[in-house]
Write a protein that holds these residues in place. Structure first.
Motif, short mmCIF file in Angstrom:
data_model
loop_
_atom_site.label_atom_id
_atom_site.label_comp_id
_atom_site.label_asym_id
_atom_site.label_seq_id
_atom_site.Cartn_x
_atom_site.Cartn_y
_atom_site.Cartn_z
N ASN A 58 32.82 40.92 37.34
CA ASN A 58 31.78 40.50 38.25
C ASN A 58 30.39 40.81 37.72
N THR A 79 39.43 39.64 36.08
CA THR A 79 38.19 39.12 36.67
C THR A 79 37.11 40.17 36.53
N SER A 96 31.38 45.82 38.20
CA SER A 96 30.41 44.75 38.03
C SER A 96 29.29 45.22 37.11
N SER A 102 36.73 34.82 35.39
CA SER A 102 38.14 35.15 35.35
C SER A 102 38.77 34.56 34.09
N SER A 132 31.23 35.58 38.96
CA SER A 132 32.42 36.21 38.41
C SER A 132 32.97 35.35 37.29
#
Lengths: 114, 115
Positions: free
Chosen positions: A22, A20, A1, A75, A73
């Motif tokens: 974050n 994905t 992240s 994706s 997030s």
């Protein structure tokens, strides 16, 4: 992240896979924006999700926002080699007035291998 | 599509020299911004402007001045350049003032090296 003083995160994936990334933020924001920056270029906005939305889709992109955990997030489904870029989240601490200044996270480097 | 043009694309300066980075936008956006981006890090806001004649300090304004002589042009000035100001600088314009969720349109950046 990404956020705060973290260094650039990096992900390497095969073309066709989903990815994905974050983002967590520290202060109240009215929106989270996701930007993509390709090598040698300036960032370009991909998607914007407002504080009253939990999910936003645009083509192969899906953004989520959880205001209770102050996290978002992004994706990408079915990645392509052309998705190789650095992805930034940005928050807008707008409290009225002329403009909300964007604060950018540190970014996630995504490399898609064909 | 929004167009933001920066000049020069690359600049080498000497320590103590004066550097001016220029930015022009053709979209009639009210707001303009200067960010710097250091290797492996995100963008940090230096100065911004709400319109001609206005400049505001961002998060890291020390060592920088800004000038907005017109709606279209926004300059970043380093009066006494230092090696710590070696970075890539991005100019951006904002779609509308007075509302949240402003989208920024960025130029392609100026790579500045201070020797």
């Amino acid at each position: 992240s990404q956020w705060g003083e973290e260094n650039l995160q990096a992900l390497s994936i095969q073309e066709g896979e989903d990815v994905t990334m974050n983002c967590s933020y520290k202060t109240y924001t009215t929106v989270v924006q996701w930007y993509r920056q390709k090598s040698g270029k300036g960032p370009a906005q991909l998607i914007l999700i407002r504080s009253n939305e939990r999910e936003k889709r645009s083509g192969r992109l899906r953004a989520t926002l959880d205001t209770s955990s102050q996290s978002s997030s992004l994706s990408i489904t079915g990645t392509l080699a052309t998705d190789t870029a650095v992805y930034f989240c940005a928050t807008d601490a707008w409290t009225g007035g002329l403009s909300g200044k964007l604060t950018f996270g540190e970014g996630t480097q995504v490399t898609v291998i064909s | 599509e929004a167009a933001v043009t920066q000049s020069p694309r690359n600049k080498v300066a000497v320590t103590g020299g004066k550097v001016t980075l220029s930015c022009n936008q053709t979209n009639n956006h009210n707001n303009m911004y200067w960010y710097r981006q250091d290797t492996g890090h995100g963008l940090r806001l230096i100065h911004y402007s709400y319109g001609a004649g206005s400049t505001e300090k961002g998060d890291i304004p020390d060592g920088y001045k800004a000038s907005r002589p017109s709606q279209e042009n926004f300059s970043l000035i380093l009066e006494l350049a230092t090696p710590s100001q070696t970075s890539v600088y991005f100019c951006a314009s904002g779609e509308t003032g007075g509302a949240p969720a402003e989208t920024l349109y960025f130029g392609s950046g100026t790579r500045l090296t201070v020797l």
